[in-house]
Design a protein around this motif. Structure first.
Motif, mmCIF file in Angstrom:
data_model
loop_
_atom_site.group_PDB
_atom_site.id
_atom_site.type_symbol
_atom_site.label_atom_id
_atom_site.label_comp_id
_atom_site.label_asym_id
_atom_site.label_seq_id
_atom_site.Cartn_x
_atom_site.Cartn_y
_atom_site.Cartn_z
ATOM 1 N N PRO A 23 0.799 -1.227 0.000
ATOM 2 C CA PRO A 23 0.000 0.000 0.000
ATOM 3 C C PRO A 23 0.832 1.277 0.000
ATOM 4 C CG PRO A 23 0.236 -0.743 2.239
ATOM 5 C CD PRO A 23 1.046 -1.711 1.389
ATOM 6 N N ALA A 24 2.120 1.184 -0.308
ATOM 7 C CA ALA A 24 2.993 2.359 -0.244
ATOM 8 C C ALA A 24 2.620 3.374 -1.317
ATOM 9 C CB ALA A 24 4.452 1.936 -0.402
ATOM 10 N N GLU A 25 2.560 4.638 -0.942
ATOM 11 C CA GLU A 25 2.277 5.702 -1.905
ATOM 12 C C GLU A 25 3.486 5.965 -2.778
ATOM 13 O OE1 GLU A 25 2.495 9.715 -3.431
ATOM 14 O OE2 GLU A 25 3.538 9.124 -1.588
ATOM 15 N N GLY A 26 4.672 5.906 -2.188
ATOM 16 C CA GLY A 26 5.909 5.959 -2.945
ATOM 17 C C GLY A 26 6.205 7.260 -3.652
ATOM 18 N N GLY A 27 5.374 8.274 -3.453
ATOM 19 C CA GLY A 27 5.579 9.549 -4.138
ATOM 20 C C GLY A 27 4.754 9.709 -5.398
ATOM 21 N N ALA A 28 4.062 8.661 -5.837
ATOM 22 C CA ALA A 28 3.318 8.712 -7.090
ATOM 23 C C ALA A 28 2.145 9.683 -7.020
ATOM 24 C CB ALA A 28 2.816 7.316 -7.461
ATOM 25 N N LEU A 29 1.392 9.638 -5.922
ATOM 26 C CA LEU A 29 0.252 10.541 -5.788
ATOM 27 C C LEU A 29 0.724 11.981 -5.597
ATOM 28 C CD1 LEU A 29 -2.165 8.444 -3.546
ATOM 29 C CD2 LEU A 29 -2.221 8.747 -6.030
ATOM 30 N N THR A 30 1.832 12.153 -4.903
ATOM 31 C CA THR A 30 2.390 13.491 -4.717
ATOM 32 C C THR A 30 2.790 14.090 -6.059
ATOM 33 O OG1 THR A 30 3.184 12.956 -2.503
ATOM 34 C CG2 THR A 30 4.236 14.817 -3.621
ATOM 35 N N TYR A 31 3.441 13.288 -6.874
ATOM 36 C CA TYR A 31 3.830 13.766 -8.213
ATOM 37 C C TYR A 31 2.599 14.140 -9.031
ATOM 38 C CZ TYR A 31 5.110 13.679 -13.109
ATOM 39 O OH TYR A 31 5.251 14.017 -14.437
ATOM 40 N N LEU A 32 1.598 13.270 -9.035
ATOM 41 C CA LEU A 32 0.395 13.513 -9.827
ATOM 42 C C LEU A 32 -0.364 14.738 -9.307
ATOM 43 C CD1 LEU A 32 -1.165 12.341 -12.230
ATOM 44 C CD2 LEU A 32 -2.477 10.968 -10.605
ATOM 45 N N GLU A 33 -0.427 14.865 -7.994
ATOM 46 C CA GLU A 33 -1.094 16.031 -7.397
ATOM 47 C C GLU A 33 -0.416 17.326 -7.825
ATOM 48 O OE1 GLU A 33 -2.177 17.835 -2.945
ATOM 49 O OE2 GLU A 33 -1.024 15.977 -3.142
ATOM 50 N N ASN A 34 0.903 17.350 -7.781
ATOM 51 C CA ASN A 34 1.637 18.554 -8.187
ATOM 52 C C ASN A 34 1.408 18.861 -9.662
ATOM 53 O OD1 ASN A 34 2.689 18.903 -5.617
ATOM 54 N ND2 ASN A 34 4.566 17.782 -6.045
ATOM 55 N N LEU A 35 1.405 17.839 -10.486
ATOM 56 C CA LEU A 35 1.206 18.024 -11.923
ATOM 57 C C LEU A 35 -0.174 18.601 -12.214
ATOM 58 C CD1 LEU A 35 2.140 17.527 -14.878
ATOM 59 C CD2 LEU A 35 1.102 15.243 -14.688
ATOM 60 N N LEU A 36 -1.210 18.010 -11.634
ATOM 61 C CA LEU A 36 -2.575 18.458 -11.908
ATOM 62 C C LEU A 36 -2.845 19.830 -11.293
ATOM 63 C CD1 LEU A 36 -4.488 15.081 -11.382
ATOM 64 C CD2 LEU A 36 -3.878 16.178 -13.553
ATOM 65 N N SER A 37 -2.287 20.099 -10.124
ATOM 66 C CA SER A 37 -2.491 21.395 -9.467
ATOM 67 C C SER A 37 -1.962 22.533 -10.344
ATOM 68 C CB SER A 37 -1.801 21.430 -8.111
ATOM 69 O OG SER A 37 -2.375 20.501 -7.223
ATOM 70 N N GLN A 38 -0.855 22.283 -11.034
ATOM 71 C CA GLN A 38 -0.268 23.304 -11.895
ATOM 72 C C GLN A 38 -1.213 23.722 -13.016
ATOM 73 O OE1 GLN A 38 3.511 21.884 -13.365
ATOM 74 N NE2 GLN A 38 4.188 21.274 -11.311
ATOM 75 N N HIS A 39 -2.180 22.869 -13.326
ATOM 76 C CA HIS A 39 -3.093 23.142 -14.436
ATOM 77 C C HIS A 39 -4.519 23.389 -13.961
ATOM 78 C CE1 HIS A 39 -0.055 22.290 -17.494
ATOM 79 N NE2 HIS A 39 0.372 21.347 -16.678
ATOM 80 N N GLY A 40 -4.667 23.768 -12.699
ATOM 81 C CA GLY A 40 -5.947 24.245 -12.222
ATOM 82 C C GLY A 40 -6.826 23.246 -11.503
ATOM 83 N N PHE A 41 -6.378 22.007 -11.371
ATOM 84 C CA PHE A 41 -7.170 21.022 -10.643
ATOM 85 C C PHE A 41 -7.112 21.312 -9.137
ATOM 86 C CE2 PHE A 41 -6.711 18.760 -14.591
ATOM 87 C CZ PHE A 41 -7.802 17.913 -14.667
ATOM 88 N N VAL A 42 -8.250 21.186 -8.502
ATOM 89 C CA VAL A 42 -8.310 21.273 -7.041
ATOM 90 C C VAL A 42 -8.141 19.854 -6.511
ATOM 91 C CG1 VAL A 42 -9.713 21.876 -5.041
ATOM 92 C CG2 VAL A 42 -9.816 23.279 -7.128
ATOM 93 N N CYS A 43 -7.118 19.647 -5.700
ATOM 94 C CA CYS A 43 -6.747 18.295 -5.292
ATOM 95 C C CYS A 43 -7.040 18.044 -3.818
ATOM 96 C CB CYS A 43 -5.257 18.057 -5.559
ATOM 97 S SG CYS A 43 -4.811 18.131 -7.317
ATOM 98 N N HIS A 44 -7.434 16.820 -3.535
ATOM 99 C CA HIS A 44 -7.697 16.382 -2.162
ATOM 100 C C HIS A 44 -6.963 15.073 -1.927
ATOM 101 C CE1 HIS A 44 -11.155 19.217 -1.881
ATOM 102 N NE2 HIS A 44 -11.285 18.923 -3.167
ATOM 103 N N ARG A 45 -6.086 15.061 -0.947
ATOM 104 C CA ARG A 45 -5.432 13.820 -0.539
ATOM 105 C C ARG A 45 -6.273 13.199 0.561
ATOM 106 N NH1 ARG A 45 0.035 13.511 -2.106
ATOM 107 N NH2 ARG A 45 0.269 11.615 -0.874
ATOM 108 N N LEU A 46 -6.692 11.980 0.339
ATOM 109 C CA LEU A 46 -7.620 11.298 1.237
ATOM 110 C C LEU A 46 -6.960 10.037 1.774
ATOM 111 C CD1 LEU A 46 -10.695 11.604 -1.145
ATOM 112 C CD2 LEU A 46 -10.197 13.075 0.819
ATOM 113 N N VAL A 47 -6.800 9.986 3.084
ATOM 114 C CA VAL A 47 -6.210 8.813 3.730
ATOM 115 C C VAL A 47 -7.312 8.087 4.494
ATOM 116 C CG1 VAL A 47 -4.482 7.951 5.337
ATOM 117 C CG2 VAL A 47 -3.997 9.983 3.939
#
Length: 390
Positions: A23-47
């Motif tokens: 179940p390791a996040e490994g940085g993948a969601l962080t990378y994707l969140e940063n990428l999408l945020s740069q283009h106007g997506f509102v992001c929510h990290r849900l644990v």
């Protein structure tokens, strides 16, 4: 000035380099969140967490508001690499060789995530305003227990006003060529454990024992030979597979006191959990009446069968695939389970993604040409979706 198309190759490489073994996040969601945020997506990290299971990180990202709302669902978690030394290229290095990107998750399913992200970014950059919303539901729990991932994110989406109108799950659905298959449903899965209690005894004096093996063997023979249905327009006939028959007895001169069998049923929309449980219980009752024995039956529900009936949404995706590839995709319900089984309770859902030839294998890889073609298909789906009245 025309925007330069987003290249999905470096996106895929960055995702592969994140060691996100369930179940390791490994940085993948962080990378994707940063990428999408740069283009106007509102992001929510849900644990989400549940006692006895690992905590799981998930990502929900949305741009736009109101309908129509198209959601892309997928996962960035991957299965273990196996024997790393057996790989031609290191499993988390994302090396390029002979036109392929190598790495764990390249096809299942970081390739789809990269392609859809690139397609969505290009659509947003090229469209000043569009009516509706695009969202991403990305979990880190698809390859694991699937308890703290998509199912709970969907509940959160409902509670917070984010239920989509339609959803595409980016599982690698294509069989031989990109675009040859779209999954519009899945068979259900139901597993059983059946145990018969007897009385242990010496093999030389069988009349002093109560052998459970013939009873269970009779039952297994009957259910294995049974015809559950003939299938229907969208589903092949349901199947039953016996997976184990065990008495826990290493001795050749001892009659065991217990025999246990396990079997799994993959079923179409002709059945449900209740009807299949009833059928198994009826078959047990018949053998009990004939041969006696103390029986116990337990069932584990996997996923119910579902179908997204062909209509305007399915047709739109089919048309987009055909226009980009020249192939009219087959509508299929084959294979095991996916997170689409959770999404179907909220909105119409289908699965489309690249060729699944190397998923979960050593040297998992995705052709760069196929990755960019997948991006083009997703891009056409997005454009068509927001210009159509569904």
């Amino acid at each position: 000035m025309k925007n330069t198309p987003t290249d999905p190759v470096p996106v895929l490489q960055e995702l592969i380099r994140c060691r996100s073994v369930t179940p390791a996040e490994g940085g993948a969601l962080t990378y994707l969140e940063n990428l999408l945020s740069q283009h106007g997506f509102v992001c929510h990290r849900l644990v989400f967490r549940e006692e006895g299971t690992p905590d799981v990180e998930n990502l929900f990202a949305r741009i736009g508001s109101g309908a129509p709302h198209l959601c892309f669902a997928g996962h960035t978690d991957v299965v273990p690499e196996g024997i790393a030394e057996a790989w031609t290229h290191p499993p988390f290095a994302a090396e390029i060789s002979n036109g392929y990107v190598y790495g764990r998750g390249a096809c299942d399913m970081k390739g789809s995530v990269a392609a859809f992200a690139a397609a969505a970014i290009d659509f947003i950059r090229g469209t000043r305003k569009f009516k509706g919303s695009i969202s991403f539901l990305i979990t880190g729990d698809e390859e694991g227990p699937a308890i703290n991932g998509t199912a709970k994110v969907l509940q959160w989406m409902r509670e917070n006003g984010h239920v989509p109108d339609h959803c595409i799950v980016g599982e690698p659905s294509s069989a031989e060529k990109l675009g040859d298959t779209i999954k519009i449903g899945r068979r259900g899965s139901l597993s059983f454990t059946v145990t018969v209690e007897g009385k242990q005894g010496h093999a030389a004096y069988p009349h002093k024992a109560d052998n459970p093996i013939p009873k269970l063997a009779r039952f297994v023979d009957r259910i294995a030979a049974a015809k559950l249905d003939d299938g229907n327009e969208h589903f092949d006939p349901s199947t039953l597979a016996v997976t184990t028959f065990d008495v826990g007895n290493p001795a050749g001169n001892v009659i065991p006191s217990r025999a246990t069998a396990k079997f799994n049923i993959r079923f179409s929309t002709e059945h449900g959990f209740a009807s299949l449980k009833g059928w198994v219980e009826d078959e047990v009752a018949k053998i009990t009446a004939e041969m006696g024995g103390a029986w116990t039956v337990s069932a584990t529900e996997g996923a119910d069968a579902f179908i997204t009936e062909p209509g305007r949404f399915v047709g739109l995706v089919q048309d987009a695939v055909e226009r980009e590839t020249g192939i009219l995709p087959k509508l299929s319900t084959s294979g095991g389970t996916s997170d689409a089984r959770f999404v179907k309770d909220y909105c119409p859902v289908l699965e489309f993604g690249p060729v699944n030839a190397t998923i979960h294998q050593t040297d998992e890889r995705m052709a760069i040409e196929e990755l960019r073609a997948t991006q083009a298909i997703y891009g056409r789906i997005i454009a068509d979706y927001f210009s159509a009245e569904l």
